[in-house]
Design a protein around this motif. Structure first.
Motif, PDB file in Angstrom:
ATOM      1  N   TRP A 158      -3.807   3.222   0.426  1.00 16.71           N
ATOM      2  CA  TRP A 158      -4.438   2.474  -0.654  1.00 16.71           C
ATOM      3  C   TRP A 158      -3.447   1.498  -1.285  1.00 16.71           C
ATOM      4  O   TRP A 158      -2.227   1.701  -1.229  1.00 16.71           O
ATOM      5  N   THR A 203      -0.743   8.635   2.285  1.00 17.14           N
ATOM      6  CA  THR A 203      -0.604  10.083   2.169  1.00 17.14           C
ATOM      7  C   THR A 203      -1.521  10.753   3.197  1.00 17.14           C
ATOM      8  O   THR A 203      -2.596  10.228   3.506  1.00 17.14           O
ATOM      9  N   TRP A 262     -11.594   5.643  -7.986  1.00 15.27           N
ATOM     10  CA  TRP A 262     -11.094   4.273  -7.811  1.00 15.27           C
ATOM     11  C   TRP A 262     -12.176   3.239  -8.121  1.00 15.27           C
ATOM     12  O   TRP A 262     -11.899   2.193  -8.701  1.00 15.27           O
ATOM     13  N   HIS A 303       0.822  -1.200   0.000  1.00 10.02           N
ATOM     14  CA  HIS A 303       0.000   0.000   0.000  1.00 10.02           C
ATOM     15  C   HIS A 303       0.865   1.263   0.000  1.00 10.02           C
ATOM     16  O   HIS A 303       2.052   1.223   0.286  1.00 10.02           O
ATOM     17  N   ARG A 304       0.213   2.375  -0.311  1.00 14.20           N
ATOM     18  CA  ARG A 304       0.857   3.680  -0.240  1.00 14.20           C
ATOM     19  C   ARG A 304       0.049   4.565   0.704  1.00 14.20           C
ATOM     20  O   ARG A 304      -1.155   4.380   0.870  1.00 14.20           O
ATOM     21  N   ARG A 316      -1.186  -0.312  -4.055  1.00 16.12           N
ATOM     22  CA  ARG A 316      -0.517   0.105  -5.274  1.00 16.12           C
ATOM     23  C   ARG A 316      -1.274  -0.469  -6.472  1.00 16.12           C
ATOM     24  O   ARG A 316      -1.835  -1.550  -6.411  1.00 16.12           O
ATOM     25  N   ASP A 351      -2.278  12.563  -8.436  1.00 15.66           N
ATOM     26  CA  ASP A 351      -2.431  12.585  -9.889  1.00 15.66           C
ATOM     27  C   ASP A 351      -3.869  12.936 -10.277  1.00 15.66           C
ATOM     28  O   ASP A 351      -4.109  13.617 -11.276  1.00 15.66           O
ATOM     29  N   THR A 376      -4.824   4.602  -8.968  1.00 18.22           N
ATOM     30  CA  THR A 376      -4.288   5.905  -9.338  1.00 18.22           C
ATOM     31  C   THR A 376      -3.939   6.727  -8.099  1.00 18.22           C
ATOM     32  O   THR A 376      -4.718   6.791  -7.145  1.00 18.22           O
ATOM     33  N   ASP A 377      -2.776   7.360  -8.127  1.00 16.79           N
ATOM     34  CA  ASP A 377      -2.343   8.195  -7.017  1.00 16.79           C
ATOM     35  C   ASP A 377      -3.314   9.370  -6.850  1.00 16.79           C
ATOM     36  O   ASP A 377      -3.658  10.037  -7.832  1.00 16.79           O
TER      37      ASP A 377
END
Length: 706
Positions: free
Chosen positions: A633, A196, A673, A193-194, A635, A642, A638-639
């Motif tokens: 979320w 932010t 998403w 996951h990433r 990987r 972005d 979409t970031d």
């Protein structure tokens, strides 16, 4: 074979309890052989198991009208009653137990049977998969015709799990310290996951954030609670009627049913998100009709008596844990500290045990059924952090238990009929600090009344803040020092101001002034009030409307900045960081913004604020970690940045200070998403729905065409 094994273990358990408990017998008065006694125990265990399987679900469904806390208390009584019935079915009357003993026996047997069944199923992977598959098939057969048929090779489903009140920095620290190994694993895995942070609006609380996350708009939600002059109503986000009204207004503004309108499920939330499957959804608690009861989700969980007993035992343990923790805090004179007696231990236990267990079970059921989108709120951390502090050991223990729930859901995803992406997010964080009343000896309401020349509580009357406010009133009204309680002009023609608190955000309204009161009108009526508030050390800044300059922000030392010239890092909002100016300007446009909006002080060195409520971990305004929740979320999606960049390229204004700003922006990310993997989420609107706030208006149903 598992049934036989569970029956055998239950029989042995009953024999052991009969030997331990004096008021529980499985023999005739003349005594029986060991074989006869074992046969009696097997008969009783079998009868109890059948009654639990057949009668218990009917009892729970019949008791859905009972409040959740009452239902939890009835679990032991009902289970004990089933045991007494089972004993009465034993031939020749060999089984007997005192009522209070029956409660103990039933609880122990249910817990042992559940543990045995679970252990056997876990060891048999194929049996476990078959059981999950059968459960999924049953749910699909009972489901809506709009339900998407799941397929592990097809589009994945999405589970949104909201960890209520967990700030970005708290999550990162908990993962680094080993408190949340599941989250740490997601963050450490290069294919995981990433993470932010994102910034909340001025109103950093669940009502505003979750309304926007699920319905795309939190316009005109200035706080957790606010006063509406045209109806004389105090709106409170945690009241079912208010939550339903907020939801209707959001739908009317966006013309969209919500994030979950296509094959979605809403679990443990304030709002439905347009989902067709609901459990513990506050906005639907005020409605009637099949499928609309907010407590309907209890049936799926409590229909298993083992679940009921396990949760009831955990509930009792959590009550004891809270009493022990609060007693220890008082004995050690921990500061800051708030009162944690009365009903609070039971409220905490409900949030950290009952709500968690029911919501997690509902989410797992949704995954078994292959639903496209699930959104669930786990409120445990937020409730404990309010009273123990966001960085306390008590709150850390809750994070550990939440991580185990996340691990369970992630493990279940390996057995579901479709693949799932798990998205973690929070609606806000929490900022620590001593309460306003604890620090200064009076509440915000006391200070407002003193500044208006109105009587205040005896306890607050002798405080330094109240004394200064009374002196300011005397000087402004040219009253002699000996006047006990000076009053502003025409007191008989005025009603008392309404003072509401939402964490460290205060709202002051004058109900007898039509529309939004101006600064000039407030000064004419209460010439010392604004200066008393603005110069108080516990207050950061005020927002009021001026007839001459438009809306202005007031601060200590006579600071005054028009809202349209407000800039981050300058004037009264200098310490509140990036985005504060834009957040204040947006709230200033709301129709129901209060006559005076009050934000407490914020110390950037310690990260502390002063809540206007009895909370040492608070949220609701600007200042510190409360405005910095997170989004985590998998990987491959979409970031979010972005997505924001693409919106800016299409002509949308860039967010102030960059990054992900506002819950409405996060809603657009979540919706994007769903579009990426599950196809278009068609906006819905019920036939004849106008969006006006009337109780008899139909709510937009899932799948209704625009």
């Amino acid at each position: 074979m598992r049934i036989v094994a569970v029956w055998a273990v239950s029989t042995l358990t009953m024999l052991a309890l009969a030997g331990i408990l004096p008021d529980f017998r499985l023999q005739s008065d003349d005594g029986d052989t060991i074989t006869r006694t074992a046969f009696t125990a097997a008969w009783g265990a079998g009868a109890f198991g059948l009654l639990s399987a057949l009668v218990w679900p009917v009892l729970v469904r019949a008791l859905l009208i009972v409040p959740a806390l009452v239902l939890g208390a009835l679990v032991f009584f009902l289970n004990g009653s089933l045991l007494l019935i089972a004993l009465s079915l034993i031939p020749d009357g060999r089984g007997d137990a005192a009522p209070e003993t029956a409660v103990v026996v039933a609880a122990v047997m249910s817990a042992v049977a559940s543990a045995t069944s679970t252990a056997l199923a876990v060891r048999d992977d194929e049996a476990y998969r078959r059981r999950l598959s059968r459960l999924a098939d049953r749910r699909r057969r009972r489901g809506s015709p709009n339900t998407v048929e799941p397929d592990r090779d097809g589009p994945p489903g999405t589970v949104f799990l909201q960890l209520d009140g967990v700030g970005h920095d708290v999550l990162v620290k908990a993962a680094a310290d080993g408190l949340m190994p599941t989250v740490a694993g997601w963050l450490a895995d290069s294919s995981g996951h990433r993470l932010t942070p994102w910034r909340t609006d001025w109103s950093s609380q669940t009502g505003a954030s979750q309304l926007a996350l699920l319905h795309g708009s939190n316009h005109d939600v200035p706080a957790f609670r606010w006063y509406e002059k045209e109806t004389g109503t105090v709106m409170v986000s945690s009241r079912p009627a208010s939550a339903l009204e907020m939801q209707r207004r959001a739908i009317a503004r966006t013309r969209d049913g919500g994030l979950l309108t296509i094959d979605g499920a809403s679990r443990g939330n304030l709002f439905s998100g347009g989902a067709g499957q609901l459990a513990l959804v506050l906005s639907m608690a005020a409605r009637r009709g099949k499928g609309r009861r907010s407590r309907s989700g209890y049936f799926a969980y409590f229909s298993d008596p083992a679940n009921a007993v396990r949760t009831a035992l955990s509930f009792a343990a959590e009550v004891g844990r809270e009493i022990g923790q609060s007693t220890r805090a008082r004995a050690r004179k921990v500061t800051p500290r708030v009162k944690r007696g009365g009903l609070y231990p039971f409220i905490r236990a409900f949030a950290t045990v009952v709500e968690r267990d029911v919501v997690v079970a509902a989410v797992i059921g949704d995954m078994f059924a292959g639903r496209t989108a699930v959104y669930a709120d786990l409120v445990a951390y937020d409730e404990v952090a309010h009273h123990s502090g966001p960085h306390s050991r008590d709150a850390e223990k809750v994070l550990q238990r939440l991580d185990r729930s996340l691990a369970l859901i992630a493990k279940i995803a390996d057995h579901t009929p479709r693949t799932y992406r798990i998205v973690l997010l929070s609606d806000h964080g929490q900022s620590p600090g001593e309460t306003f009343a604890g620090r200064y000896g009076l509440t915000l309401k006391d200070l407002v009344r003193a500044g208006c020349g109105l009587p205040v509580r005896r306890r607050a009357r002798g405080t330094h803040s109240a004394s200064e406010a009374r002196d300011a009133v005397r000087i402004a009204l040219h009253r002699p020092p000996e006047a006990e309680e000076p009053e502003a002009e025409h007191p008989a023609k005025r009603s008392d101001p309404i003072v509401l608190a939402s964490g460290n955000l205060g709202l002051i309204s004058f109900p007898d002034i039509e529309g939004r009161a101006s600064r000039e009108e407030i000064d004419r009526r209460n010439p010392a009030l604004l200066s008393t508030l603005a110069n108080h050390p516990g207050i950061g800044f005020l927002l009021v409307r001026s007839e001459e300059h438009g809306s202005v922000v007031l601060g200590p030392g006579g600071a005054e900045v028009p809202v349209d010239r407000l800039a981050d890092g300058e004037g009264p909002i200098a310490v509140f960081g990036t985005g504060a100016a834009a957040a204040v300007r947006r709230t200033d446009t709301f129709p129901h913004v209060a006559d005076i909006m009050v934000n407490s002080m914020y110390d950037p060195d310690t990260g502390t604020v002063h809540a206007f409520e009895e909370q040492i971990g608070s949220h609701g305004g600007l200042g510190g970690e409360q405005s910095r929740p997170f989004l985590l979320w998998p990987r491959g999606m979409t970031d979010p940045l972005d997505i924001v960049a693409a919106e800016t390229a299409d002509g949308a204004p860039p967010p102030p200070g960059g990054g992900l700003v506002g819950a409405e922006a996060v809603h657009r990310v979540l919706n994007r998403w769903l579009l990426e993997f599950s196809g278009p989420q068609v906006p819905v609107r019920a036939e004849g729905f106008t969006g006006t706030p009337h109780a008899d208006e139909p709510f937009p149903e899932r799948g209704t065409a625009v």
